[in-house]
Write a protein that holds these residues in place. Structure first.
Motif, mmCIF file in Angstrom:
data_model
loop_
_atom_site.group_PDB
_atom_site.id
_atom_site.type_symbol
_atom_site.label_atom_id
_atom_site.label_comp_id
_atom_site.label_asym_id
_atom_site.label_seq_id
_atom_site.Cartn_x
_atom_site.Cartn_y
_atom_site.Cartn_z
ATOM 1 N N ALA A 226 12.431 9.290 13.345
ATOM 2 C CA ALA A 226 11.287 8.475 12.916
ATOM 3 C C ALA A 226 11.778 7.134 12.363
ATOM 4 C CB ALA A 226 10.470 9.223 11.870
ATOM 5 N N GLN B 72 2.995 2.067 2.130
ATOM 6 C CA GLN B 72 3.138 2.576 3.486
ATOM 7 C C GLN B 72 4.373 1.993 4.151
ATOM 8 O OE1 GLN B 72 -0.845 1.582 4.933
ATOM 9 N NE2 GLN B 72 -1.254 3.773 5.050
ATOM 10 N N LEU B 73 4.967 2.789 5.013
ATOM 11 C CA LEU B 73 6.146 2.332 5.741
ATOM 12 C C LEU B 73 5.748 1.308 6.787
ATOM 13 C CD1 LEU B 73 7.776 5.829 6.235
ATOM 14 C CD2 LEU B 73 8.676 3.980 4.814
ATOM 15 N N THR C 34 6.914 -1.124 10.255
ATOM 16 C CA THR C 34 7.843 -1.080 11.375
ATOM 17 C C THR C 34 8.529 -2.430 11.459
ATOM 18 O OG1 THR C 34 6.106 -1.782 12.882
ATOM 19 C CG2 THR C 34 6.497 0.580 12.697
ATOM 20 N N VAL D 84 9.931 12.449 0.616
ATOM 21 C CA VAL D 84 9.994 12.500 2.082
ATOM 22 C C VAL D 84 9.748 11.108 2.674
ATOM 23 C CG1 VAL D 84 9.005 13.523 4.167
ATOM 24 C CG2 VAL D 84 9.251 14.909 2.083
ATOM 25 N N THR D 85 8.717 10.448 2.194
ATOM 26 C CA THR D 85 8.418 9.103 2.700
ATOM 27 C C THR D 85 9.556 8.137 2.359
ATOM 28 O OG1 THR D 85 6.077 9.576 2.316
ATOM 29 C CG2 THR D 85 6.667 7.285 2.718
ATOM 30 N N THR E 53 13.509 13.038 10.642
ATOM 31 C CA THR E 53 13.437 11.869 9.752
ATOM 32 C C THR E 53 14.278 10.721 10.303
ATOM 33 O OG1 THR E 53 15.272 12.625 8.360
ATOM 34 C CG2 THR E 53 13.053 13.258 7.677
ATOM 35 N N ILE F 229 12.448 8.216 4.787
ATOM 36 C CA ILE F 229 12.394 7.397 6.005
ATOM 37 C C ILE F 229 12.862 5.974 5.674
ATOM 38 C CG2 ILE F 229 10.942 6.556 7.893
ATOM 39 C CD1 ILE F 229 10.963 9.539 7.924
ATOM 40 N N LYS G 153 13.108 4.854 15.211
ATOM 41 C CA LYS G 153 12.025 4.339 16.046
ATOM 42 C C LYS G 153 11.218 3.277 15.301
ATOM 43 C CE LYS G 153 11.674 8.020 19.445
ATOM 44 N NZ LYS G 153 10.997 9.230 19.936
ATOM 45 N N ARG G 154 11.063 3.423 13.990
ATOM 46 C CA ARG G 154 10.383 2.388 13.205
ATOM 47 C C ARG G 154 11.156 1.080 13.217
ATOM 48 N NH1 ARG G 154 5.939 3.003 10.174
ATOM 49 N NH2 ARG G 154 5.146 5.099 10.388
ATOM 50 N N ASN H 143 0.812 -1.222 0.000
ATOM 51 C CA ASN H 143 0.000 0.000 0.000
ATOM 52 C C ASN H 143 0.840 1.264 0.000
ATOM 53 O OD1 ASN H 143 -2.502 -1.311 0.100
ATOM 54 N ND2 ASN H 143 -2.370 -1.550 2.324
#
Lengths: 339, 339, 339
Positions: C79, C50-51, C53, C308-309, C76, C312, C82-83, C48
């Motif tokens: 984030a 999406q990042l 974890t 940007v996404t 960044t 990460i 932490k992911r 999807n």
């Protein structure tokens, strides 16, 4: 007379089972309690000398309340609490509601009501952590991260852990020298108290008279004063050099840093007077070339960076033990069991 | 007429199933929605009245965007989000790229693109959170942590939770007094809206005319104004005292704090006029001796610190519910199910 | 000649198996290594877009050392770490002990001794991260988060990831234009190096002579200079617009922002000269109306927020790979296996 007895705080640090529930000062704690801290700290270091992580404080909330800025000490507590899986909140306590006319007591009660389990407190006033533990938030575990010129008990315990791990000798058999600015050093005060409690019989304080606290003779049993460095370090097992805290000295007690280095700086010649396996310690931050020569700081006998790593282990131990002691005191945990 | 209707925001807070996906203001939300928040908050408090932790937001990223500094409120949201196992990032939004000429919209889009799931927004301008939810980042759950003098909806909900838990009576049966600086208080505005929605029929606003907002009569059904305190608190079940926000008052509306205390400060004599089991609340930070006497703040009828703990539970509820509502809106979760 | 060869750093970034153990600069890294970073980054993005974890850095400690403030870049990395379930500590390095006369080397050694596994370093001096990796803390994974005007290698890799994901063509087949302030842009420098390594044969640098670095001709194979924008963007697959970094320009190289926009701003007419499916990129923060027209920034061809996404994901990749490379170097992990 023993300093611990003169200054003994009320037994607010212990719960009814005699277990730690706050950690405010070394003074008044038993040899057994200090050894429990050291033994617990050792459990957080693995066979490769690396720090482990642990779920002991999972779901617990640790708040760092640094009324006085200390990036380094705060970082060590944050690292320790996170290794125990706690939620850590750094509270910008200087900017918080006391600025809006709220009393400190109300601010602390509010933070407690946010479900804080542990406060790590750094304050410029002696006795601040003790006051909070005794009079404001007795049901939050209060850890003293340094208060004025009074105490820095986790620093003392990391020094003890380092001495135990690096010398592999009992404290009773060690000769230990502490050199430098005793007067302004909360480290010196806490170290002496811990060494006395752990049974060290030969503690040597080496400093010019101008850097000794008033009433020095009260340091008590096992402690001797030396104004001459060569004599003081002779046959030592451990040398603890202290930072010349220029920022704490109001009137210049020393003619110059150079003069201090000449008289009390640890150099190769002086280190050679100690035992061949003597270890060299420093609480940091170092002034290289003032209280310690660079070649020694980086040399084979230096255990200065081991102190830092041991500092995380000791802070993990103190956080975990105090949490347990609180849970026992509140009837939420049996005495003797770990979370 | 009902204030909620006059100021009703577009239904941007709800997804197509009628579930919360932002939490910006009390106004326009149904009694059912408010009760869902309260019921959810209760699930985060155990039988010992202690906050639990939960994995509901594990792997989610919560960003605190505090355009206006508020250490306390930020801390409560950080504590709440961490109790839900979220990753929390405190964004230094004042120092961020808007300082480099970037538009606020671009800054927010960038933060969203870093995979933020929730923004907690505090801003000095009324309507800021609403604007972001409606026009900038509708797919990020926006939680209003206070905007100008407009709204502070999580404070209102923690007040409602405290009233429900501490009085154990239905809102319809309660007489509730709100005392003090109504004009500058976003708490008062949000509390009145929540109480009206929850069915409270006797809301008493006690203040000098100088501390009432313009157009006060619009507060609507169930709200009465009292200039006299004794009359206002008579037979109340709940008294909410407000902070005199000196920092918000531009021209002095009060001759002095002393005068305010004399006329509107809650003291023992006035509390005695309320029902014997009347509870006393204050949103903090308190000015002891001004809007409230110390003996009452610390007395048996005070539930001021319970409010703080309930505040964490309410914020956990609002974070978890809004996240769910977003996932439903984006087709990633069935309506009605929790993550 | 190839820039990478001219400026090749010693192979400090790789361990004995040729795997990354620091990430300091693109220059000197092989095509295979860059592709490993991109492939690893892709594993952190689900179907999807999406990042996800991941527990890859569970129990690891990442310290952000931002000697130069950059809220966005720090966020960044925080984030990303932490992911990956790391413990993240933001060190207030400017306020730390170097202020007390401690050497930077000692400060870094202290942080390492607190059991740091990874340092993310941002510094205003070119070569700072390289220096730390080579001479101070070789056993901590050093990630360069921007050093002076030298390198910003994670930005380059997120640009490469965006180009790969959005064009779906091999780098060998792409025509790529980079427009604007090449002289002061560490992004431009790092992007060119990465594109060359990945095999791009048509790299067009578009700028006035005043915004070109000295010795530009050294950019080497595959790079062409254009002073005229229309000619430069013709038939391009990718256009990378750069920020006019007013804060880095000491003497005004440009008559005005308006003039720059007229000559080098990306507008609809110029974009129409590129291929119809040309994508538009910008490293942020944007000056809308200067280097890029708003309608393009928000238009269908813009992939600016995807960058940007992807940033990460790339930072997650670089953190995870470098950690692995360190563990391999220290004999704690077999080459080829992931933690």
């Amino acid at each position: 007379m023993h300093l611990a007895k003169l200054h003994a705080p009320s037994q607010i640090q212990l719960n009814e089972h005699g277990n730690l529930k706050h950690f405010v000062t070394i003074e008044g704690l038993s040899k057994e309690t200090l050894n429990t801290i050291l033994d617990t700290a050792e459990t957080f270091i693995n066979d490769n000398n690396q720090l482990i992580t642990s779920p002991l404080l999972e779901g617990r909330t640790v708040m760092n309340l640094f009324f006085e800025n200390s990036t380094r000490t705060r970082t060590t507590f944050e690292a320790a609490a996170k290794r125990l899986s706690a939620n850590v909140l750094n509270i910008d306590i200087a900017r918080s509601s006391t600025a809006k006319g709220e009393t400190l007591r109300d601010t602390l009660w509010n933070l407690q009501a946010m479900a804080a389990d542990i406060f790590v407190v750094r304050h410029s006033s002696s006795g601040a952590a003790h006051f909070i533990a005794k009079d404001v938030c007795p049901n939050v575990a209060i850890i003293n991260a340094g208060d004025g010129q009074h105490a820095h008990p986790t620093q003392a315990m990391l020094d003890m852990l380092t001495i135990r791990r690096e010398t592999k000798k009992p404290f009773e058999a060690l000769s230990i020298a502490i050199i430098g600015d005793i007067k302004h050093s909360r480290v010196a005060r806490s170290d002496v108290a811990a060494l006395q409690t752990l049974g060290c019989k030969d503690i040597r304080v080496i400093a010019p008279n101008t850097l000794l606290p008033y009433g020095f003779s009260e340091y008590g049993e096992g402690v001797r004063l030396f104004n001459q460095m060569d004599e003081g370090v002779k046959d030592c097992d451990v040398i603890i050099t202290l930072r010349i805290q220029n920022e704490r000295i109001e009137s210049p007690a020393l003619a110059s840093q150079l003069e201090f280095h000449k008289m009390y700086g640890l150099n190769e010649a002086r280190l050679a007077l100690a035992k061949p396996d003597c270890i060299v310690m420093h609480p940091g931050p170092m002034n290289r070339g003032v209280e310690i020569t660079s070649s020694i700081a980086d040399g084979a006998q230096s255990v200065i960076l081991n102190q830092v790593t041991n500092g995380i282990a000791v802070r993990m131990a103190v956080l975990a033990l105090s949490m347990n002691g609180q849970l026992q005191a509140q009837g939420l945990l049996d005495a003797g069991s770990m979370v």
